[in-house]
Enzyme design. Structure first.
Site, PDB file in Angstrom:
ATOM      1  N   ALA A  87       0.854  -1.192   0.000  1.00 51.09           N
ATOM      2  CA  ALA A  87       0.000   0.000   0.000  1.00 51.09           C
ATOM      3  C   ALA A  87       0.882   1.232   0.000  1.00 51.09           C
ATOM      4  CB  ALA A  87      -0.892   0.013   1.239  1.00 51.09           C
ATOM      5  N   THR A 131      -6.231  -0.686   8.436  1.00 50.81           N
ATOM      6  CA  THR A 131      -5.914   0.283   9.480  1.00 50.81           C
ATOM      7  C   THR A 131      -7.161   0.697  10.254  1.00 50.81           C
ATOM      8  OG1 THR A 131      -5.288   2.614   9.738  1.00 50.81           O
ATOM      9  CG2 THR A 131      -6.072   1.991   7.593  1.00 50.81           C
ATOM     10  N   ASP A 132      -6.950   1.168  11.486  1.00 54.34           N
ATOM     11  CA  ASP A 132      -8.086   1.696  12.258  1.00 54.34           C
ATOM     12  C   ASP A 132      -8.556   3.043  11.700  1.00 54.34           C
ATOM     13  OD1 ASP A 132      -5.864   3.211  13.044  1.00 54.34           O
ATOM     14  OD2 ASP A 132      -6.222   2.993  15.196  1.00 54.34           O
ATOM     15  N   GLU A 133      -7.736   3.659  10.811  1.00 53.84           N
ATOM     16  CA  GLU A 133      -8.071   4.996  10.308  1.00 53.84           C
ATOM     17  C   GLU A 133      -9.323   4.987   9.435  1.00 53.84           C
ATOM     18  OE1 GLU A 133      -4.697   7.338   9.044  1.00 53.84           O
ATOM     19  OE2 GLU A 133      -3.358   6.206  10.341  1.00 53.84           O
ATOM     20  N   TYR A 156      -5.661   8.662   2.153  1.00 54.82           N
ATOM     21  CA  TYR A 156      -5.104   7.356   2.550  1.00 54.82           C
ATOM     22  C   TYR A 156      -6.186   6.465   3.157  1.00 54.82           C
ATOM     23  CZ  TYR A 156      -2.984   3.926   5.715  1.00 54.82           C
ATOM     24  OH  TYR A 156      -2.690   2.761   6.389  1.00 54.82           O
ATOM     25  N   LYS A 160      -7.946   2.943   1.792  1.00 55.69           N
ATOM     26  CA  LYS A 160      -7.912   1.684   2.560  1.00 55.69           C
ATOM     27  C   LYS A 160      -9.348   1.202   2.814  1.00 55.69           C
ATOM     28  CE  LYS A 160      -4.832  -0.286   4.015  1.00 55.69           C
ATOM     29  NZ  LYS A 160      -3.955  -1.317   3.391  1.00 55.69           N
ATOM     30  N   LEU A 196       5.927   9.357  12.543  1.00 56.25           N
ATOM     31  CA  LEU A 196       6.261  10.141  13.734  1.00 56.25           C
ATOM     32  C   LEU A 196       7.465   9.613  14.538  1.00 56.25           C
ATOM     33  CD1 LEU A 196       5.388  12.546  15.590  1.00 56.25           C
ATOM     34  CD2 LEU A 196       4.159  10.851  16.938  1.00 56.25           C
ATOM     35  N   ARG A 220      -2.934   8.748  19.433  1.00 53.41           N
ATOM     36  CA  ARG A 220      -2.828   7.504  18.677  1.00 53.41           C
ATOM     37  C   ARG A 220      -2.654   6.353  19.667  1.00 53.41           C
ATOM     38  NH1 ARG A 220      -4.551  10.618  15.685  1.00 53.41           N
ATOM     39  NH2 ARG A 220      -3.903  11.178  13.578  1.00 53.41           N
ATOM     40  N   ASP A 287      -0.907  22.654  11.593  1.00 51.56           N
ATOM     41  CA  ASP A 287      -1.566  21.358  11.695  1.00 51.56           C
ATOM     42  C   ASP A 287      -1.757  20.708  10.320  1.00 51.56           C
ATOM     43  OD1 ASP A 287      -2.615  19.263  13.068  1.00 51.56           O
ATOM     44  OD2 ASP A 287      -4.378  20.328  13.847  1.00 51.56           O
ATOM     45  N   ARG A 288      -1.875  19.376  10.337  1.00 50.81           N
ATOM     46  CA  ARG A 288      -2.186  18.614   9.126  1.00 50.81           C
ATOM     47  C   ARG A 288      -3.661  18.875   8.768  1.00 50.81           C
ATOM     48  NH1 ARG A 288      -1.677  12.234  10.065  1.00 50.81           N
ATOM     49  NH2 ARG A 288       0.443  12.442   9.307  1.00 50.81           N
TER      50      ARG A 288
HETATM   51  P1  NAD Z   1       5.221   0.869   4.116  1.00 51.98           P
HETATM   52  O1  NAD Z   1       4.900   2.113   3.368  1.00 51.98           O
HETATM   53  O2  NAD Z   1       6.396   0.829   5.020  1.00 51.98           O
HETATM   54  O3  NAD Z   1       5.368  -0.361   3.101  1.00 51.98           O
HETATM   55  C1  NAD Z   1       4.538  -0.534   1.984  1.00 51.98           C
HETATM   56  C2  NAD Z   1       5.233  -1.467   1.010  1.00 51.98           C
HETATM   57  O4  NAD Z   1       4.360  -1.658  -0.110  1.00 51.98           O
HETATM   58  C3  NAD Z   1       6.552  -0.913   0.481  1.00 51.98           C
HETATM   59  O5  NAD Z   1       7.551  -1.911   0.510  1.00 51.98           O
HETATM   60  C4  NAD Z   1       6.217  -0.528  -0.957  1.00 51.98           C
HETATM   61  O6  NAD Z   1       7.333  -0.629  -1.848  1.00 51.98           O
HETATM   62  C5  NAD Z   1       5.138  -1.537  -1.298  1.00 51.98           C
HETATM   63  N1  NAD Z   1       4.268  -1.074  -2.389  1.00 51.98           N
HETATM   64  C6  NAD Z   1       3.688   0.148  -2.533  1.00 51.98           C
HETATM   65  N2  NAD Z   1       2.996   0.195  -3.674  1.00 51.98           N
HETATM   66  C7  NAD Z   1       3.109  -1.020  -4.260  1.00 51.98           C
HETATM   67  C8  NAD Z   1       2.596  -1.591  -5.455  1.00 51.98           C
HETATM   68  N3  NAD Z   1       1.832  -0.890  -6.307  1.00 51.98           N
HETATM   69  N4  NAD Z   1       2.888  -2.886  -5.744  1.00 51.98           N
HETATM   70  C9  NAD Z   1       3.687  -3.609  -4.904  1.00 51.98           C
HETATM   71  N5  NAD Z   1       4.207  -3.112  -3.772  1.00 51.98           N
HETATM   72  C10 NAD Z   1       3.912  -1.834  -3.454  1.00 51.98           C
HETATM   73  O7  NAD Z   1       3.879   0.535   4.908  1.00 51.98           O
HETATM   74  P2  NAD Z   1       3.664  -0.241   6.297  1.00 51.98           P
HETATM   75  O8  NAD Z   1       3.664   0.745   7.393  1.00 51.98           O
HETATM   76  O9  NAD Z   1       4.564  -1.424   6.335  1.00 51.98           O
HETATM   77  O10 NAD Z   1       2.156  -0.728   6.087  1.00 51.98           O
HETATM   78  C11 NAD Z   1       1.861  -2.004   5.526  1.00 51.98           C
HETATM   79  C12 NAD Z   1       0.360  -2.197   5.510  1.00 51.98           C
HETATM   80  O11 NAD Z   1      -0.148  -2.070   6.843  1.00 51.98           O
HETATM   81  C13 NAD Z   1      -0.391  -1.157   4.689  1.00 51.98           C
HETATM   82  O12 NAD Z   1      -1.435  -1.816   4.008  1.00 51.98           O
HETATM   83  C14 NAD Z   1      -0.933  -0.187   5.710  1.00 51.98           C
HETATM   84  O13 NAD Z   1      -2.125   0.423   5.251  1.00 51.98           O
HETATM   85  C15 NAD Z   1      -1.186  -1.112   6.878  1.00 51.98           C
HETATM   86  N6  NAD Z   1      -1.137  -0.496   8.231  1.00 51.98           N
HETATM   87  C16 NAD Z   1      -0.034   0.228   8.610  1.00 51.98           C
HETATM   88  C17 NAD Z   1       0.002   0.751   9.896  1.00 51.98           C
HETATM   89  C18 NAD Z   1       1.207   1.521  10.376  1.00 51.98           C
HETATM   90  O14 NAD Z   1       1.170   2.071  11.487  1.00 51.98           O
HETATM   91  N7  NAD Z   1       2.303   1.593   9.636  1.00 51.98           N
HETATM   92  C19 NAD Z   1      -1.066   0.552  10.777  1.00 51.98           C
HETATM   93  C20 NAD Z   1      -2.167  -0.200  10.337  1.00 51.98           C
HETATM   94  C21 NAD Z   1      -2.180  -0.734   9.060  1.00 51.98           C
HETATM   95  P1  TYD Z   2       2.014   9.336  11.476  1.00 53.22           P
HETATM   96  O1  TYD Z   2       3.191   8.607  12.018  1.00 53.22           O
HETATM   97  O2  TYD Z   2       2.146  10.030  10.169  1.00 53.22           O
HETATM   98  O3  TYD Z   2       0.801   8.290  11.463  1.00 53.22           O
HETATM   99  P2  TYD Z   2      -0.786   8.533  11.189  1.00 53.22           P
HETATM  100  O4  TYD Z   2      -0.968   9.864  10.583  1.00 53.22           O
HETATM  101  O5  TYD Z   2      -1.114   7.433  10.224  1.00 53.22           O
HETATM  102  O6  TYD Z   2      -1.457   8.376  12.511  1.00 53.22           O
HETATM  103  O7  TYD Z   2       1.550  10.418  12.549  1.00 53.22           O
HETATM  104  C1  TYD Z   2       1.227  10.050  13.877  1.00 53.22           C
HETATM  105  C2  TYD Z   2       0.745  11.284  14.597  1.00 53.22           C
HETATM  106  O8  TYD Z   2       1.838  12.208  14.713  1.00 53.22           O
HETATM  107  C3  TYD Z   2      -0.346  12.047  13.856  1.00 53.22           C
HETATM  108  O9  TYD Z   2      -1.232  12.618  14.810  1.00 53.22           O
HETATM  109  C4  TYD Z   2       0.397  13.159  13.135  1.00 53.22           C
HETATM  110  C5  TYD Z   2       1.547  13.454  14.077  1.00 53.22           C
HETATM  111  N1  TYD Z   2       2.795  13.922  13.440  1.00 53.22           N
HETATM  112  C6  TYD Z   2       3.422  15.091  13.918  1.00 53.22           C
HETATM  113  O10 TYD Z   2       2.924  15.761  14.837  1.00 53.22           O
HETATM  114  N2  TYD Z   2       4.593  15.459  13.338  1.00 53.22           N
HETATM  115  C7  TYD Z   2       5.162  14.758  12.309  1.00 53.22           C
HETATM  116  O11 TYD Z   2       6.238  15.184  11.794  1.00 53.22           O
HETATM  117  C8  TYD Z   2       4.516  13.570  11.846  1.00 53.22           C
HETATM  118  C9  TYD Z   2       5.109  12.759  10.724  1.00 53.22           C
HETATM  119  C10 TYD Z   2       3.336  13.185  12.455  1.00 53.22           C
END
Ligand code: NAD
Ligand code: TYD
Length: 349
Positions: A87, A131-133, A156, A160, A196, A220, A287-288
């Site tokens: 993703a 994701t929970d988002e 995003y 999802k 973050l 979070r 803010d975002r």
């Molecule tokens: P990441 O961005 O670190 O990794 C994503 C991977 O997918 C990368 O290796 C990228 O090269 C690959 N990718 C992207 N587009 C692609 C495509 N078109 N074809 C093949 N590969 C592709 O993400 P992550 O944090 O490891 O997240 C993995 C999954 O978990 C995602 O589906 C994300 O939505 C979900 N998720 C992440 C979190 C989090 O906190 N990181 C929490 C809940 C769910």
């Molecule tokens: P992030 O790690 O981008 O995850 P998500 O947006 O998927 O929850 O951000 C986590 C939290 O931290 C979110 O509330 C946004 C905030 N944040 C900052 O305050 N500063 C930063 O530079 C980043 C990347 C995130």
């Protein structure tokens, strides 16, 4: 499950999952990792796996939007289970340029589902990582449960949400054996330093500002990535087909105190660092847009039905994570210098 196709296995959670499956779990089959190697995919995450598990691990640089390459791999390796991580995963990037999120997260998931549907006689499981988002944002109270309506707020989370709906529909319509997991924010080794926690660690070490969006009161629920990996494998083995499971860390934290915790840990383990106290580097910035205030996740279904619960505390998980980033300077430097991209280009052009 003998031959598991893992998508996005070179990213943060996917690579941790591959390490977990091959080194810690009871899985004895073969893993086929396909990854497009976008900026977030880093083959270095799996170097030790390539060496140690030559007979049980294969990698292909493939885009999940490329149907033909997907089909070839599917047939060649007699895939019987899919664990779908691939993703575009960063909210800020989805705000700046949403298009890739639509392609990969929605169309890519659709392609994989179609492939599974057309090979359904030998597919045991399609597990979709989400994701929970997708549930949107909570106010000061409340907690997300599996039955809550979807109210995504960023491109995003909307992409999802769309992919979750497609996966669900393939179960209801075609009886494809699927499971879905919706997890809270992960942290741990190999996380790309745009999220973050790794961003704050690496900036603090280098005496750079620690940018906090808005007032730092967004909440979070943090989960150590290895706990997530264990939950995924538990669901893949024993989850009821067609069901969704929430995964969470029971660790709600506002962003500001979380970043302060990171600073305190760094003060302790880098006493000689001239940047102490690291807290002084904290800077509040704009803010975002559409910034979700709070996520909190009820994972009692997974706990009750499949006996999973998080094992790592936030303090010990953060300590391990910070230590990992300090100990793995080559990994960090290759990302910062862009050397990992040069390596990919020379190996896969
Ligand atoms: P990441 O961005 O670190 O990794 C994503 C991977 O997918 C990368 O290796 C990228 O090269 C690959 N990718 C992207 N587009 C692609 C495509 N078109 N074809 C093949 N590969 C592709 O993400 P992550 O944090 O490891 O997240 C993995 C999954 O978990 C995602 O589906 C994300 O939505 C979900 N998720 C992440 C979190 C989090 O906190 N990181 C929490 C809940 C769910
Ligand atoms: P992030 O790690 O981008 O995850 P998500 O947006 O998927 O929850 O951000 C986590 C939290 O931290 C979110 O509330 C946004 C905030 N944040 C900052 O305050 N500063 C930063 O530079 C980043 C990347 C995130």
């Amino acid at each position: 499950m003998k031959n598991i196709l893992i998508t996005g296995g070179s990213g943060f959670i996917g690579s941790n999952f591959i390490h977990y499956l091959l080194k810690e779990s009871n899985f004895s089959g073969r893993i086929i990792n396909i990854d497009k190697l976008t900026y977030a995919g880093n083959p270095e995450n799996l170097i030790s796996i390539e060496d140690e598990f030559k007979d049980r691990y294969s990698f292909f640089k493939v885009d999940i939007c490329d149907k033909e390459s997907l089909a070839n791999i599917f047939i060649k390796y007699k895939i019987d289970a899919i664990c779908h991580f691939a993703a575009e995963s960063h909210v800020d990037r989805s705000i700046a340029s949403p298009e890739a999120f639509i392609h990969t997260n929605i169309i890519g998931t659709f392609n994989l589902l179609e492939l599974a549907r057309t090979n359904q006689d030998h597919i045991e499981l399609f597990h979709h990582i989400s994701t929970d988002e997708v549930f949107g944002s909570l106010g000061d109270t409340g907690i997300f449960s599996e039955d809550d309506p979807y109210r995504p707020n960023s491109p995003y989370s909307a992409s999802k949400a769309a992919s979750d709906h497609l996966v669900r529909s393939y179960h209801k319509t075609y009886n494809l054996p699927v499971t879905i997991s919706n997890c809270s924010n992960n942290y741990g080794p190999y996380q790309f330093p745009e999220k973050l926690i790794p961003l704050m660690v690496l900036n603090a070490v280098e005496n750079k500002p620690l940018p906090i969006y808005g007032n730092g009161k967004n909440v979070r629920d943090w989960l150590f990535v290895n706990d997530h990996c264990k939950a995924i494998w538990t669901i893949m083995q024993s989850g009821k087909r067609g069901e969704t499971y929430n995964i969470g860390g029971n660790t709600e934290m506002e962003n500001l105190p979380l970043v302060e915790m990171i600073c305190d840990i760094l003060d302790d383990i880098l006493p000689e660092n001239g940047n102490r106290p690291h807290k002084e580097l904290i800077t509040f910035i704009k803010d975002r847009p559409g910034h979700d205030l709070r996520y909190a996740i009820d994972f009692s279904k997974l706990q009750r039905e499949l006996r999973w619960k998080p094992e790592e505390s936030l303090t010990s998980g953060l300590q391990k994570t910070i230590k990992w980033y300090l100990d793995n300077k080559d990994w960090v430097n290759h990302i910062k210098s862009g050397e990992y991209r040069t390596w990919i280009e020379s190996h896969y052009s």
